[in-house]
Scaffold this motif. Structure first.
Motif, PDB file in Angstrom:
ATOM      1  N   LEU A   1       2.083   6.762  -6.750  1.00 34.48           N
ATOM      2  CA  LEU A   1       1.029   7.614  -7.277  1.00 34.48           C
ATOM      3  C   LEU A   1       1.350   9.086  -7.048  1.00 34.48           C
ATOM      4  O   LEU A   1       1.162   9.925  -7.936  1.00 34.48           O
ATOM      5  CB  LEU A   1      -0.314   7.268  -6.640  1.00 34.48           C
ATOM      6  CG  LEU A   1      -1.507   8.065  -7.128  1.00 34.48           C
ATOM      7  CD1 LEU A   1      -1.712   7.878  -8.628  1.00 34.48           C
ATOM      8  CD2 LEU A   1      -2.755   7.657  -6.372  1.00 34.48           C
ATOM      9  N   ASN A   2       1.867   9.415  -5.873  1.00 34.59           N
ATOM     10  CA  ASN A   2       2.242  10.811  -5.594  1.00 34.59           C
ATOM     11  C   ASN A   2       3.372  11.266  -6.512  1.00 34.59           C
ATOM     12  O   ASN A   2       3.355  12.398  -7.005  1.00 34.59           O
ATOM     13  CB  ASN A   2       2.623  10.978  -4.130  1.00 34.59           C
ATOM     14  CG  ASN A   2       1.415  11.007  -3.222  1.00 34.59           C
ATOM     15  OD1 ASN A   2       0.304  11.251  -3.657  1.00 34.59           O
ATOM     16  ND2 ASN A   2       1.617  10.743  -1.945  1.00 34.59           N
TER      17      ASN A   2
ATOM     18  N   VAL B   1      -5.966  13.958  -3.810  1.00 29.86           N
ATOM     19  CA  VAL B   1      -6.762  13.973  -2.583  1.00 29.86           C
ATOM     20  C   VAL B   1      -6.584  12.609  -1.946  1.00 29.86           C
ATOM     21  O   VAL B   1      -6.795  11.580  -2.590  1.00 29.86           O
ATOM     22  CB  VAL B   1      -8.250  14.256  -2.870  1.00 29.86           C
ATOM     23  CG1 VAL B   1      -9.070  14.164  -1.594  1.00 29.86           C
ATOM     24  CG2 VAL B   1      -8.411  15.627  -3.513  1.00 29.86           C
ATOM     25  N   GLU B   2      -6.145  12.596  -0.685  1.00 32.01           N
ATOM     26  CA  GLU B   2      -5.867  11.347   0.028  1.00 32.01           C
ATOM     27  C   GLU B   2      -6.911  11.167   1.131  1.00 32.01           C
ATOM     28  O   GLU B   2      -6.745  11.643   2.239  1.00 32.01           O
ATOM     29  CB  GLU B   2      -4.462  11.397   0.627  1.00 32.01           C
ATOM     30  CG  GLU B   2      -3.382  11.578  -0.417  1.00 32.01           C
ATOM     31  CD  GLU B   2      -2.020  11.813   0.187  1.00 32.01           C
ATOM     32  OE1 GLU B   2      -1.920  12.114   1.397  1.00 32.01           O
ATOM     33  OE2 GLU B   2      -1.043  11.698  -0.555  1.00 32.01           O
TER      34      GLU B   2
ATOM     35  N   TYR C   1       0.836  -1.201   0.000  1.00 27.59           N
ATOM     36  CA  TYR C   1       0.000   0.000   0.000  1.00 27.59           C
ATOM     37  C   TYR C   1       0.873   1.254   0.000  1.00 27.59           C
ATOM     38  O   TYR C   1       0.643   2.184  -0.785  1.00 27.59           O
ATOM     39  CB  TYR C   1      -0.935  -0.002   1.210  1.00 27.59           C
ATOM     40  CG  TYR C   1      -1.660   1.315   1.409  1.00 27.59           C
ATOM     41  CD1 TYR C   1      -2.781   1.628   0.653  1.00 27.59           C
ATOM     42  CD2 TYR C   1      -1.198   2.240   2.331  1.00 27.59           C
ATOM     43  CE1 TYR C   1      -3.437   2.833   0.809  1.00 27.59           C
ATOM     44  CE2 TYR C   1      -1.853   3.454   2.509  1.00 27.59           C
ATOM     45  CZ  TYR C   1      -2.965   3.743   1.748  1.00 27.59           C
ATOM     46  OH  TYR C   1      -3.612   4.945   1.913  1.00 27.59           O
ATOM     47  N   GLY C   2       1.866   1.277   0.895  1.00 31.83           N
ATOM     48  CA  GLY C   2       2.738   2.444   0.990  1.00 31.83           C
ATOM     49  C   GLY C   2       3.498   2.700  -0.291  1.00 31.83           C
ATOM     50  O   GLY C   2       3.634   3.849  -0.735  1.00 31.83           O
TER      51      GLY C   2
ATOM     52  N   ALA D   1      -1.672  26.475  -6.351  1.00 34.13           N
ATOM     53  CA  ALA D   1      -1.742  25.050  -6.691  1.00 34.13           C
ATOM     54  C   ALA D   1      -1.776  24.255  -5.392  1.00 34.13           C
ATOM     55  O   ALA D   1      -0.872  24.355  -4.572  1.00 34.13           O
ATOM     56  CB  ALA D   1      -0.539  24.637  -7.530  1.00 34.13           C
ATOM     57  N   VAL D   2      -2.833  23.511  -5.204  1.00 33.65           N
ATOM     58  CA  VAL D   2      -2.918  22.597  -4.065  1.00 33.65           C
ATOM     59  C   VAL D   2      -2.496  21.236  -4.619  1.00 33.65           C
ATOM     60  O   VAL D   2      -3.259  20.564  -5.298  1.00 33.65           O
ATOM     61  CB  VAL D   2      -4.341  22.539  -3.478  1.00 33.65           C
ATOM     62  CG1 VAL D   2      -4.388  21.563  -2.315  1.00 33.65           C
ATOM     63  CG2 VAL D   2      -4.789  23.929  -3.045  1.00 33.65           C
ATOM     64  N   ASN D   3      -1.267  20.854  -4.355  1.00 34.17           N
ATOM     65  CA  ASN D   3      -0.716  19.643  -4.959  1.00 34.17           C
ATOM     66  C   ASN D   3      -1.190  18.372  -4.273  1.00 34.17           C
ATOM     67  O   ASN D   3      -1.333  17.332  -4.914  1.00 34.17           O
ATOM     68  CB  ASN D   3       0.809  19.688  -4.942  1.00 34.17           C
ATOM     69  CG  ASN D   3       1.331  20.869  -5.715  1.00 34.17           C
ATOM     70  OD1 ASN D   3       0.681  21.369  -6.617  1.00 34.17           O
ATOM     71  ND2 ASN D   3       2.509  21.335  -5.354  1.00 34.17           N
TER      72      ASN D   3
END
Length: 94
Positions: free
Chosen positions: A9-10, A30-31, A2-3, A81-83
């Motif tokens: 993905l990030n 969005v996490e 998962y990690g 920008a909200v990254n």
């Protein structure tokens, strides 16, 4: 696993963000934490019981909480920008 997937993905979205800067496309991640959604009902009985015990005592996010987060991201001025935005249930400890 998962990690590793989360880090991958990030990294991918950051790469995409940088690649699309010239096109004025903003890319955000969005996490979400624990969300009260229907798919948990489709898990096997054993898996569903384990999940419910893990989330016992946590008031899960509602889908509209995530919609609010996304709305915030896409309504920022072009210069902002909200990254990345983690959104967790208030009682969630992980």
């Amino acid at each position: 696993m998962y990690g590793l997937t989360k880090v991958g993905l990030n990294a991918f979205t950051e790469s995409l963000r940088q690649e699309l800067l010239g096109e004025h496309v903003r890319v955000s991640v969005v996490e979400p934490g624990t969300v009260d959604t229907e798919p948990v009902n489709h898990l096997s009985d054993t898996t569903r019981d384990v999940a419910r015990r893990q989330f016992d005592g946590v008031e899960a996010l509602r889908p509209e909480d995530l919609a609010d987060a996304i709305s915030y991201i896409v309504t920022r001025e072009r210069r902002v920008a909200v990254n990345e935005m983690p959104v967790r249930a208030g009682d969630q400890t992980w």
